[in-house]
Design an enzyme around this catalytic site. Structure first.
Site, PDB file in Angstrom:
ATOM      1  N   TYR A   1       0.825  -1.209   0.000  1.00 41.75           N
ATOM      2  CA  TYR A   1       0.000   0.000   0.000  1.00 41.75           C
ATOM      3  C   TYR A   1       0.862   1.263   0.000  1.00 41.75           C
ATOM      4  O   TYR A   1       0.448   2.292  -0.508  1.00 41.75           O
ATOM      5  CB  TYR A   1      -0.884   0.036   1.248  1.00 41.75           C
TER       6      TYR A   1
ATOM      7  N   LYS B   1       2.972 -15.230   2.715  1.00 39.72           N
ATOM      8  CA  LYS B   1       3.169 -15.964   1.451  1.00 39.72           C
ATOM      9  C   LYS B   1       4.664 -16.234   1.335  1.00 39.72           C
ATOM     10  O   LYS B   1       5.348 -15.801   0.403  1.00 39.72           O
ATOM     11  CB  LYS B   1       2.623 -15.127   0.281  1.00 39.72           C
TER      12      LYS B   1
ATOM     13  N   ASP C   1      -3.091 -18.155   0.733  1.00 34.56           N
ATOM     14  CA  ASP C   1      -4.089 -18.860  -0.091  1.00 34.56           C
ATOM     15  C   ASP C   1      -4.771 -19.961   0.723  1.00 34.56           C
ATOM     16  O   ASP C   1      -6.000 -20.130   0.668  1.00 34.56           O
ATOM     17  CB  ASP C   1      -3.467 -19.398  -1.396  1.00 34.56           C
TER      18      ASP C   1
ATOM     19  N   ASP D   1      -6.539  -6.848   4.255  1.00 33.98           N
ATOM     20  CA  ASP D   1      -7.653  -6.187   3.571  1.00 33.98           C
ATOM     21  C   ASP D   1      -8.539  -7.227   2.905  1.00 33.98           C
ATOM     22  O   ASP D   1      -9.765  -7.227   3.047  1.00 33.98           O
ATOM     23  CB  ASP D   1      -7.093  -5.206   2.529  1.00 33.98           C
TER      24      ASP D   1
ATOM     25  N   ASP E   1     -12.579  -8.862   4.150  1.00 38.36           N
ATOM     26  CA  ASP E   1     -13.818  -8.832   3.354  1.00 38.36           C
ATOM     27  C   ASP E   1     -14.377 -10.254   3.243  1.00 38.36           C
ATOM     28  O   ASP E   1     -15.583 -10.474   3.342  1.00 38.36           O
ATOM     29  CB  ASP E   1     -13.565  -8.280   1.939  1.00 38.36           C
TER      30      ASP E   1
HETATM   31  C1  IPM Z   1     -10.437  -0.964   4.060  1.00 42.07           C
HETATM   32  C2  IPM Z   1     -10.635  -0.331   2.710  1.00 42.07           C
HETATM   33  C3  IPM Z   1      -9.443   0.581   2.409  1.00 42.07           C
HETATM   34  C4  IPM Z   1      -8.215  -0.281   2.380  1.00 42.07           C
HETATM   35  C5  IPM Z   1      -9.568   1.405   1.121  1.00 42.07           C
HETATM   36  C6  IPM Z   1     -10.791   2.285   1.133  1.00 42.07           C
HETATM   37  C7  IPM Z   1      -8.326   2.226   0.860  1.00 42.07           C
HETATM   38  O1  IPM Z   1     -10.812  -1.298   1.732  1.00 42.07           O
HETATM   39  O2  IPM Z   1     -10.306  -0.216   5.053  1.00 42.07           O
HETATM   40  O3  IPM Z   1     -10.445  -2.181   4.149  1.00 42.07           O
HETATM   41  O4  IPM Z   1      -7.926  -0.945   1.380  1.00 42.07           O
HETATM   42  O5  IPM Z   1      -7.510  -0.308   3.397  1.00 42.07           O
HETATM   43 MG    MG Z   2     -10.979  -3.261   2.516  1.00 43.93          MG
END
Ligand code: IPM
Ligand code: MG
Length: 358
Positions: A141, A186, A219, A243, A247
């Site tokens: 990042y 990884k 993975d 990240d 999700d």
């Molecule tokens: C998160 C979001 C952010 C990230 C984006 C909005 C930059 O996806 O906080 O998970 O990738 O960190």
């Molecule tokens: Mg995110």
């Protein structure tokens, strides 16, 4: 106590969900005799429109002086053209970096009343209680970026010190929980992961001899999260893996709309609290977004930055009870049932807070 809380509503559904969290925090303050002062500032697309910058200096100054920061979400199609000069997301990344918020805590605990909202079989969700600790200010990042007409480069870089501090924080958390730490990397491919693994190997046995720990390739971890999620206690991982995995893990809870997060630096004061979901431009402004992730983030704020444990528990319990009672916004609504609006869900939480025995 008196506390100054910076509020960064951001874009899309951000303003709607943070409004409910501010109302709930105000109710908590009233109930427990505290004085919370809320100060709003611009971040993300809203800030670009008003000032040309995603993180205006006034916003950063406010955040630096606040006891805690509550954020909504940033981003949207309006600011995402491929050739955009400034991006809303960069505002959030710069804020995390400037404040040294290197550890992002993302708890994943499916609520028993909404197991039906998850695409995962209910039997696999029993006993799931995961804390993901995502490194937040390093890795790909923040590495150098380059772009020419024919190629692009993103550098992934980690220092020993960056790995050590987040691994120690995760290990301390694991010690307060079920005593198990899974470090995700990884290492079969990436040099940064091999360094990560070496640091874990050095720190854990010496400094945290009571912890059980394991290494897992990212993975395999993605697969294991769905196959046997109850096996995990604390997961620690680098920025981008964290990240992506969170999700995925949100589907265990049933919706991105249920997962809170806390971003912490060396001090508990000045942490940043935000739902893990995005700005959801498709439903913005309609009053139907799920505010629970932001309300639960506000509970983390009470606990971790302000040290108000009973207040945090009261807010968390209020959210839990309204979910139990069937107050479910559209993303987790039961089939055929009427979905609660953002405001109705917020109202229900405040009513639950006010009716609770202390
Ligand atoms: C998160 C979001 C952010 C990230 C984006 C909005 C930059 O996806 O906080 O998970 O990738 O960190
Ligand atoms: Mg995110």
């Amino acid at each position: 106590m008196k506390a100054r809380i910076a509020v960064l509503p951001g874009d899309g559904i951000g303003p709607e969900v943070t409004a409910e969290a501010v109302r709930a925090l105000t109710a908590v303050a009233g109930r427990f005799g505290h004085e919370f002062q809320f100060e709003q500032a611009l971040l993300g697309g809203a800030a670009i429109d008003a000032t040309g910058e995603a993180l205006p200096p006034a916003t950063l100054a406010l955040c630096r002086s606040a006891d805690a920061i509550l954020m909504g979400a940033v981003g949207g199609p309006k600011w995402s053209a491929p050739d955009a000069k400034v991006r809303p997301e960069q505002g959030l990344l710069s804020l995390r970096k400037a404040l040294g918020l290197f550890a992002n805590l993302r708890p994943v605990v499916p609520h028993p009343a909404v197991l039906d909202a998850s695409p995962i079989k209910a039997e696999l969700l029993k006993g799931v209680d995961i804390m993901v600790v995502r490194e937040l200010t390093g890795g790909i990042y923040f590495g150098d970026k380059q772009r020419t007409d024919t190629e692009a480069v993103d550098v992934c870089r980690y220092s020993v010190a960056e790995i050590e501090r987040v691994v120690r924080l995760a290990a301390r958390l694991a010690g307060e929980r079920r005593g198990k730490l899974t470090s995700v990397d990884k290492a079969n491919v990436l040099e940064t992961s091999r360094l990560w693994r070496a640091v874990v190997e050095r720190i854990l046995p010496g400094e945290f001899p009571k912890l059980r720990y394991e290494h897992m390739l990212v993975d395999a971890a993605a697969m294991h999260l769905i196959r046997k999620p109850a096996d995990f206690d604390v997961i620690v991982t680098e920025n981008m893996f964290g990240d992506i995995l969170t999700d995925e893990a949100s589907m265990l809870a049933g919706s991105l709309g249920l997962l809170p997060s806390a971003s912490l630096g060396e001090q508990p004061r000045g942490g940043l609290y935000e739902p893990i979901h995005g700005s959801a431009p498709d439903i913005a402004g309609r009053g139907i977004a799920n505010p629970y992730a932001t309300l639960l983030s506000a509970a983390m704020l009470l606990k971790l930055s302000l040290g108000l444990l009973a207040e945090a528990a009261a807010l968390e319990s209020a959210v839990s009870r309204v979910i139990d009672a069937g107050v479910r916004p559209a993303d987790i609504a039961a089939r055929g049932a009427r979905a609660a609006t953002t405001r109705e869900a917020g109202d229900a939480v405040i009513a639950a807070l006010e009716s609770a025995h202390q």
